[in-house]
Design an enzyme around this catalytic site. Structure first.
Site, short mmCIF file in Angstrom:
data_model
loop_
_atom_site.label_atom_id
_atom_site.label_comp_id
_atom_site.label_asym_id
_atom_site.label_seq_id
_atom_site.Cartn_x
_atom_site.Cartn_y
_atom_site.Cartn_z
N ASP A 133 -0.69 -5.44 7.07
CA ASP A 133 -0.04 -4.64 8.13
C ASP A 133 -0.38 -5.15 9.52
O ASP A 133 0.17 -4.64 10.50
CB ASP A 133 -0.45 -3.16 8.02
CG ASP A 133 0.11 -2.52 6.77
OD1 ASP A 133 -0.32 -1.42 6.42
OD2 ASP A 133 0.97 -3.15 6.12
N CYS A 163 12.59 -1.95 0.59
CA CYS A 163 12.69 -1.75 2.04
C CYS A 163 12.70 -3.15 2.67
O CYS A 163 12.82 -4.14 1.98
CB CYS A 163 11.51 -0.93 2.53
SG CYS A 163 9.99 -1.83 2.38
N ARG A 206 7.94 5.02 13.15
CA ARG A 206 7.45 5.43 11.83
C ARG A 206 5.92 5.33 11.75
O ARG A 206 5.30 6.03 10.97
CB ARG A 206 8.08 4.56 10.74
CG ARG A 206 9.56 4.81 10.51
CD ARG A 206 10.08 4.03 9.34
NE ARG A 206 9.13 4.11 8.25
CZ ARG A 206 8.83 3.09 7.44
NH1 ARG A 206 9.43 1.92 7.61
NH2 ARG A 206 7.96 3.23 6.46
N ARG A 238 9.44 -3.70 -3.36
CA ARG A 238 8.53 -2.56 -3.53
C ARG A 238 8.68 -1.88 -4.90
O ARG A 238 9.04 -0.72 -5.02
CB ARG A 238 8.72 -1.53 -2.42
CG ARG A 238 8.76 -2.05 -1.02
CD ARG A 238 7.46 -2.60 -0.51
NE ARG A 238 6.42 -1.63 -0.27
CZ ARG A 238 6.31 -0.92 0.85
NH1 ARG A 238 7.21 -1.04 1.77
NH2 ARG A 238 5.31 -0.08 1.01
N LYS A 272 -1.47 7.19 9.48
CA LYS A 272 -0.26 7.51 8.69
C LYS A 272 -0.55 7.31 7.20
O LYS A 272 -0.23 8.18 6.38
CB LYS A 272 0.87 6.56 9.09
CG LYS A 272 2.04 6.49 8.13
CD LYS A 272 3.17 5.60 8.60
CE LYS A 272 2.99 4.17 8.28
NZ LYS A 272 3.37 3.77 6.91
N ASN A 273 -1.21 6.21 6.87
CA ASN A 273 -1.37 5.86 5.46
C ASN A 273 -2.48 6.63 4.77
O ASN A 273 -2.64 6.53 3.56
CB ASN A 273 -1.57 4.35 5.31
CG ASN A 273 -0.29 3.60 5.66
OD1 ASN A 273 0.77 4.21 5.82
ND2 ASN A 273 -0.39 2.30 5.81
C1 EPZ Z 1 0.59 0.73 1.16
O1 EPZ Z 1 1.85 0.42 0.59
C2 EPZ Z 1 0.86 0.99 2.63
N1 EPZ Z 1 1.76 2.14 2.77
C3 EPZ Z 1 1.48 -0.24 3.27
O2 EPZ Z 1 1.65 0.02 4.65
C4 EPZ Z 1 0.50 -1.41 3.11
O3 EPZ Z 1 1.09 -2.58 3.64
C5 EPZ Z 1 0.19 -1.61 1.62
O4 EPZ Z 1 -0.32 -0.38 1.05
C6 EPZ Z 1 -0.84 -2.71 1.40
O5 EPZ Z 1 -2.01 -2.39 2.09
C7 EPZ Z 1 1.27 3.39 2.63
O6 EPZ Z 1 0.09 3.59 2.37
C8 EPZ Z 1 2.24 4.51 2.83
P1 EPZ Z 1 0.80 -1.72 -2.61
P2 EPZ Z 1 2.01 0.30 -1.02
O7 EPZ Z 1 1.19 -0.85 -3.75
O8 EPZ Z 1 1.17 1.34 -1.67
C9 EPZ Z 1 3.26 -4.72 -5.30
C10 EPZ Z 1 2.79 0.10 6.71
O9 EPZ Z 1 3.29 -0.74 7.46
N2 EPZ Z 1 3.43 -3.57 -6.22
O10 EPZ Z 1 -0.66 -2.02 -2.40
O11 EPZ Z 1 3.45 0.25 -1.34
C11 EPZ Z 1 4.05 -4.52 -4.01
O12 EPZ Z 1 5.39 -4.93 -4.20
C12 EPZ Z 1 2.98 0.00 5.20
O13 EPZ Z 1 2.11 1.09 7.11
C13 EPZ Z 1 3.98 -3.80 -7.47
O14 EPZ Z 1 4.34 -4.93 -7.82
O15 EPZ Z 1 1.37 -1.14 -1.25
C14 EPZ Z 1 3.32 -5.40 -3.03
O16 EPZ Z 1 3.75 -6.73 -3.19
C15 EPZ Z 1 3.79 -1.21 4.80
N3 EPZ Z 1 4.16 -2.74 -8.31
C16 EPZ Z 1 1.87 -5.28 -3.49
O17 EPZ Z 1 1.90 -4.78 -4.83
C17 EPZ Z 1 3.78 -1.47 -7.97
O18 EPZ Z 1 3.94 -0.55 -8.79
C18 EPZ Z 1 1.04 -4.33 -2.64
O19 EPZ Z 1 1.64 -3.06 -2.72
C19 EPZ Z 1 3.22 -1.27 -6.69
C20 EPZ Z 1 3.05 -2.32 -5.82
#
Ligand code: EPZ
Length: 417
Positions: free
Chosen positions: A305, A116, A397, A121, A22-23
């Protein structure tokens, strides 16, 4: 609302094929907007999030057609740069589209994706990175409107190795003049898959998988046929299901290099795992050992995850485990649900102390989020009696018919609408 009804107590035996990621599929779908030709995606998982992303692409004017797990997308007819509200709200990862819509149309309007169940996020790192490339972005009343008339490649340092921000910046950088270097980039395998897709479409990208990704701005000169990588979290979930329920299963189509930390922790818990190419065999321990300390980290650290699934494993381990969630601020909502099943745990901020019990018991529980819901299914496999898991559509999902997959290796799981 869909429910999963699980009758616990049977061990798992047999073989499971790991479906596409998915990701990886989501950012690659966003990238079809800047591909200059029709795209054929193989091993593309038909999941709700993926179908929502396809619906957004169709709303932008793209043509899309499914044939089993093959998806054909032609973005040549795309004619809109406004990401509609309902679908974008439903699908947080629609924010990836900002980079590709802006790169394609030099304009983009999106709704703020909002938080979410696992955290608020934010997207500050996304917007900061796009602004570094010359995008003019206004945030006003839940809307984000972007102009991209003079996009120029440059150095883009990330304060945190955000997966989505890295992908969004890569997608916009493809349409910039000159070279972009992303520093402190996320290193997840899904980012390597996005790079490989972009290269297949004629873009020049390198370094994905390391902390420094380099993109040479230019034009795509072709579409491509591309096979999406296997889903490492689905693979890890299947392995952990067996470690909890007992028995012995073999996965096909997995990439064991993506699961090194997960395999290591399953071995610490007492599982025997053998890997031969894309096949992975796991034999469960009689009862899992406790895990002294499990910390989630950006890749190649232990994946956030997989934290909920290991929380379920530790709930039936033979001692006290300590789990630390370093990536998301609200990713323990499955703890209270596991308590309803007799689980013993206590939370202190980002740390969970889990005291294993010999057996959980069936209960009515709620899937608050995708991976937390999967964790409850896994816990139910070894619980005494029947567990009813509400909001099972949240599990859909990220897993293609999880109930059918588990049934195929001996579990008693029924979906009820
Ligand atoms: C991706 O989410 C994945 N989703 C998530 O999978 C996964 O848990 C995550 O990466 C970490 O590996 C998809 O790829 C669609 P991040 P993403 O930006 O991109 C903070 C699942 O279950 N952050 O690496 O949203 C954020 O709040 C999902 O399949 C900021 O502060 O993850 C978090 O604490 C859940 N500002 C941390 O960074 C930003 O602009 C990691 O988020 C962006 C993120």
């Amino acid at each position: 609302m869909a429910q999963f009804w699980v009758e616990g107590g049977t061990q798992l035996f047999g073989t499971l094929r790991v479906h596409g990621s998915k990701n990886a599929a989501l950012p690659i779908l966003a990238a079809t907007l800047i591909a200059n030709g029709p795209v054929c995606l193989l091993n593309c998982p038909r999941l709700r999030d993926v179908e929502n992303m396809v619906s957004i692409l169709v709303e932008l004017g793209c043509k899309a057609q499914w044939d089993g797990d093959t998806l054909r997308v032609d973005s040549s007819s795309a004619n809109s740069y406004t990401l509609s509200e309902p679908l974008s709200k439903e699908l947080r990862s629609s924010i990836f589209l900002l980079g590709s819509v802006l790169g394609r149309f030099k304009k983009a309007i999106a709704t703020y994706p909002g938080g979410c169940e696992i955290g608020n996020r934010p997207i500050d790192l996304h917007l900061k990175g796009l602004r570094r490339l010359g995008a003019r972005i206004k945030e006003d009343g839940g809307y984000i409107s972007c102009d991209g008339d003079d996009l120029v490649g440059t150095s883009v340092p990330l304060d945190y190795p955000s997966v989505g921000a890295t992908e969004n910046i890569m997608l916009l950088a493809c349409s910039c003049i000159g070279e972009t270097v992303i520093h402190n980039a996320a290193r997840e395998p899904e980012i390597v898959d996005l790079q490989n897709f972009l290269i297949a479409c004629g873009f020049r990208v390198c370094g994905a998988g390391s902390s420094t990704v380099v993109i040479e701005g230019g034009k795509s000169d072709r579409g491509c046929t591309y096979s999406i990588m296997p889903d490492r979290i689905v693979a890890g979930t299947y392995l952990t299901a067996c470690a909890i329920a007992g028995g012995e299963i073999t996965l096909t189509g997995a990439v064991s290099e993506h699961l090194v930390t997960v395999v290591e922790k399953l071995q610490d818990a007492g599982a025997y795992i053998r890997q031969e190419g894309s096949r992975m065999m796991i034999r469960a321990p009689h009862r899992p050992n406790e895990l002294q300390r499990l910390e989630t980290l950006p890749y190649p650290g232990f994946p956030t995850d997989m934290q909920p699934q290991f929380f379920a494993l530790c709930s039936v381990a033979s001692g006290i485990s300590v789990l630390v969630e370093n990536v998301f601020e609200n990713r323990f909502r499955h703890a209270q649900e596991l308590q309803k099943m007799g689980g013993k745990n206590s939370l202190r901020g980002t740390t969970a102390i889990v005291r294993g019990v010999p057996k959980l018991h069936g209960a009515s529980v709620i899937a608050h989020d995708l991976r937390g819901g999967a964790a409850l299914v896994l816990a139910a496999l070894s619980a005494e009696g029947t567990t009813i898991i509400d909001c099972a559509e949240r599990i859909d999902r990220g897993y293609v018919h999880l109930e059918d997959a588990l049934k195929s290796v001996g579990a008693y799981v029924e979906r009820k609408e």
